[in-house]
Design a protein around this motif. Structure first.
Motif, PDB file in Angstrom:
ATOM      1  N   ILE A   1       7.646   6.850 -55.412  1.00 59.40           N
ATOM      2  CA  ILE A   1       7.005   5.713 -54.780  1.00 59.40           C
ATOM      3  C   ILE A   1       5.708   6.189 -54.122  1.00 59.40           C
ATOM      4  CG2 ILE A   1       8.229   5.988 -52.570  1.00 59.40           C
ATOM      5  CD1 ILE A   1       8.373   2.884 -52.484  1.00 59.40           C
ATOM      6  N   LYS A   2       4.702   5.352 -54.136  1.00 60.40           N
ATOM      7  CA  LYS A   2       3.390   5.769 -53.637  1.00 60.40           C
ATOM      8  C   LYS A   2       3.381   5.865 -52.111  1.00 60.40           C
ATOM      9  CE  LYS A   2       0.851   3.972 -57.609  1.00 60.40           C
ATOM     10  NZ  LYS A   2      -0.117   2.969 -58.110  1.00 60.40           N
ATOM     11  N   GLN A   3       2.687   6.893 -51.618  1.00 61.32           N
ATOM     12  CA  GLN A   3       2.662   7.182 -50.186  1.00 61.32           C
ATOM     13  C   GLN A   3       2.145   6.026 -49.328  1.00 61.32           C
ATOM     14  OE1 GLN A   3       3.987  10.058 -48.895  1.00 61.32           O
ATOM     15  NE2 GLN A   3       3.747   9.065 -46.910  1.00 61.32           N
ATOM     16  N   PRO A   4       1.126   5.258 -49.752  1.00 62.76           N
ATOM     17  CA  PRO A   4       0.673   4.152 -48.890  1.00 62.76           C
ATOM     18  C   PRO A   4       1.773   3.158 -48.553  1.00 62.76           C
ATOM     19  CG  PRO A   4      -0.960   4.581 -50.588  1.00 62.76           C
ATOM     20  CD  PRO A   4       0.234   5.420 -50.930  1.00 62.76           C
ATOM     21  N   TYR A   5       2.721   2.970 -49.469  1.00 65.12           N
ATOM     22  CA  TYR A   5       3.824   2.045 -49.187  1.00 65.12           C
ATOM     23  C   TYR A   5       4.810   2.655 -48.190  1.00 65.12           C
ATOM     24  CZ  TYR A   5       1.858  -0.286 -53.250  1.00 65.12           C
ATOM     25  OH  TYR A   5       0.997  -0.897 -54.113  1.00 65.12           O
ATOM     26  N   ILE A   6       5.065   3.941 -48.319  1.00 61.32           N
ATOM     27  CA  ILE A   6       5.925   4.623 -47.347  1.00 61.32           C
ATOM     28  C   ILE A   6       5.283   4.607 -45.962  1.00 61.32           C
ATOM     29  CG2 ILE A   6       6.860   6.890 -46.680  1.00 61.32           C
ATOM     30  CD1 ILE A   6       8.485   5.550 -48.838  1.00 61.32           C
ATOM     31  N   ASP A   7       3.982   4.774 -45.898  1.00 59.32           N
ATOM     32  CA  ASP A   7       3.275   4.779 -44.602  1.00 59.32           C
ATOM     33  C   ASP A   7       3.441   3.461 -43.859  1.00 59.32           C
ATOM     34  OD1 ASP A   7       2.422   7.351 -45.115  1.00 59.32           O
ATOM     35  OD2 ASP A   7       0.437   6.746 -45.843  1.00 59.32           O
ATOM     36  N   GLN A   8       3.756   2.389 -44.597  1.00 58.82           N
ATOM     37  CA  GLN A   8       3.960   1.076 -43.987  1.00 58.82           C
ATOM     38  C   GLN A   8       5.440   0.673 -43.961  1.00 58.82           C
ATOM     39  OE1 GLN A   8       1.186  -1.310 -42.945  1.00 58.82           O
ATOM     40  NE2 GLN A   8       0.482   0.784 -42.737  1.00 58.82           N
ATOM     41  N   SER A   9       6.335   1.623 -44.199  1.00 57.24           N
ATOM     42  CA  SER A   9       7.758   1.303 -44.311  1.00 57.24           C
ATOM     43  C   SER A   9       8.418   1.165 -42.937  1.00 57.24           C
ATOM     44  CB  SER A   9       8.477   2.384 -45.122  1.00 57.24           C
ATOM     45  OG  SER A   9       8.441   3.626 -44.433  1.00 57.24           O
ATOM     46  N   TYR A  10       9.598   0.542 -42.911  1.00 58.99           N
ATOM     47  CA  TYR A  10      10.239   0.289 -41.622  1.00 58.99           C
ATOM     48  C   TYR A  10      10.632   1.572 -40.873  1.00 58.99           C
ATOM     49  CZ  TYR A  10      15.095   0.899 -43.337  1.00 58.99           C
ATOM     50  OH  TYR A  10      16.258   1.408 -43.850  1.00 58.99           O
TER      51      TYR A  10
END
Length: 454
Positions: free
Chosen positions: A96-105
């Protein structure tokens, strides 16, 4: 000087009190538990006393759905608050791409001062898992084994235990070590009741559940006649939904074994939820800990002579969803459309944290939920054995098509035909609603694609 010192002490006391009173949150995710595999949902065969109690004491969402009916994409959506069309993650897509993890709960909660934990099936390829949570362990069924050891390979002390028991103990240990000075958010992802696919018997449970359901005769599945299977396009009739039907349901003996095994595994999770709630009570945290329970996708139990999930029928899409808040009066039923992408927003809402503007869900506590009158569902994985598809569902209608065969369309009037039997897509009198829904779906798809981070 004394006045200034007193004000400072007062501010510190208020801050400490506020921190202490922040809500603890536990999110429990089951694997392949369909919406009606729950006593509270009206299933008179299954025994789910603890889940039923959560529903009775909390809010039960009668119309809860996942936006993608497969574990990888659904779990990525639960993590990020985004549609598969936006986050782009499913099987075979790398990490999964890091930008999405950076915005994860979990990131947002740690930034807000929460202690975070995760135990069980993470289900998303991400090399930084060990840094994502304060405490955690990522594990699932062990595919090295083609027998019960797929579920029995973890130990507590010297005892080899079922994964459900192991996950529960991890939760209890986490709760017992919780500090009164820091709120926590604990994610528990049970592998049960997912079948152990490499094994001939498919379903495995702890020995104490052997006699549960032994006298039950499970009724035949709905829509079991050949005509319902033959109504499917050829790529569904020869796909993984049919393959797994042969694994689990193609004889009366297999069917009885599999459904009872599925129920036993859910009942085992149910028992462990009771132990987790007892650990909260013993720690004095039960009055300030919210519990959210959900399934990661639906499940076919032989309907249409199919197994698995993946398709755009409600069997695949509809899941149990309960939100229990001990500070609120329970016994509520919410009939609004609730989606898996709403769960992370709900978690942040309970924590008093604003959701990222990029998120596509809404808090289950928000009045905005009632404004949702339609939603998109999709399964985008391009793989030979499962035909990718996409759908739009309104309060009355469902329209769907297969991505690689857009000429095959299905349209159902759910008010008159809740079991999705009578396909109206070719009916001349329904062409206006067909065209309207097709257009709405394509509009939603375009919006979610536009939101995609590159």
């Amino acid at each position: 000087m004394k006045i200034l010192f007193s004000i400072l002490l007062l501010n510190l006391s208020i801050s400490a009190f506020s921190q202490e009173k922040k809500t603890n949150i536990i999110f429990i995710l089951t694997d392949d538990q369909r919406w009606d595999a729950l006593g509270f949902a009206g299933n008179t065969m299954i025994q789910t006393l603890e889940m039923d109690r959560l529903a009775e004491e909390g809010t039960y969402f009668e119309n809860a759905f996942v936006t993608t009916p497969i574990c990888a994409a659904s779990r990525a959506s639960l993590l990020t608050g985004l549609y598969e069309r936006t986050h782009g993650y499913t099987f075979g897509q790398g990490n999964i791409k890091q930008p999405y993890i950076d915005q994860s709960y979990p990131v947002k909660l740690r930034e807000a001062g929460y202690k975070t934990g995760f135990f069980g099936k993470f289900g998303v390829n991400y090399p930084g898992f060990s840094e994502l949570f304060d405490e955690g362990e990522d594990y699932d069924r062990n595919g090295m084994y083609t027998d019960r050891r797929g579920y029995f390979f973890k130990t507590i002390g010297k005892d080899t235990v079922h994964l459900t028991r192991y996950t529960s103990q991890q939760a209890i240990d986490f709760i017992e070590s919780a500090s009164s000075e820091q709120p926590f958010m604990l994610s528990l992802s049970f592998s049960a009741p997912h079948a152990h696919d490499p094994a001939e018997l498919q379903y495995f449970w702890s020995p104490e559940y052997d006699t549960m359901y032994q006298n039950l005769v499970v009724p035949d599945p709905l829509l079991k006649d050949d005509k319902y299977f033959l109504a499917q396009p050829e790529y569904v009739r020869t796909g993984e939904n049919r393959t797994r039907w042969h694994w689990r349901y193609d004889t009366p003996e297999k069917y009885q074994h599999s459904v009872k095994g599925y129920f036993r595994m859910i009942s085992e999770v149910d028992t462990e939820i009771g132990k987790i709630r007892e650990a909260l009570r013993e720690k004095g945290l039960d009055k300030n800990t919210v519990i959210i329970l959900m399934g990661d996708n639906g499940y076919f139990l032989g309907e249409r002579q199919l197994a698995g999930k993946w398709l755009m029928y409600d069997n695949s899409l509809r899941v149990p969803l309960i939100v229990y808040d001990p500070r609120q009066t329970g016994g509520k039923r919410n009939t609004d459309f609730a989606l898996n992408i709403d769960v992370p927003a709900t978690i942040l809402d309970f924590a008093g944290v604003k959701s990222p503007d990029s998120w596509q869900g809404t808090s289950l506590r928000s009045k905005e939920l009632a404004k949702r009158k339609e939603f998109l569902t999709e399964h985008l994985w391009q793989v030979d054995i499962i035909a990718p598809s996409e759908a739009i569902r309104t309060e009355r209608w469902k329209y769907f098509r297969y991505i690689n065969d857009p000429e095959h369309e299905e349209l159902y009037d759910l008010e008159a035909d809740p079991m999705e039997i009578n396909n109206l897509a070719s009916d001349p009198s329904h062409q206006a609603i067909l065209k309207e829904l097709r257009g709405k779906m394509e509009q939603k798809i375009a919006g979610y694609l536009k939101a995609k981070m590159e």
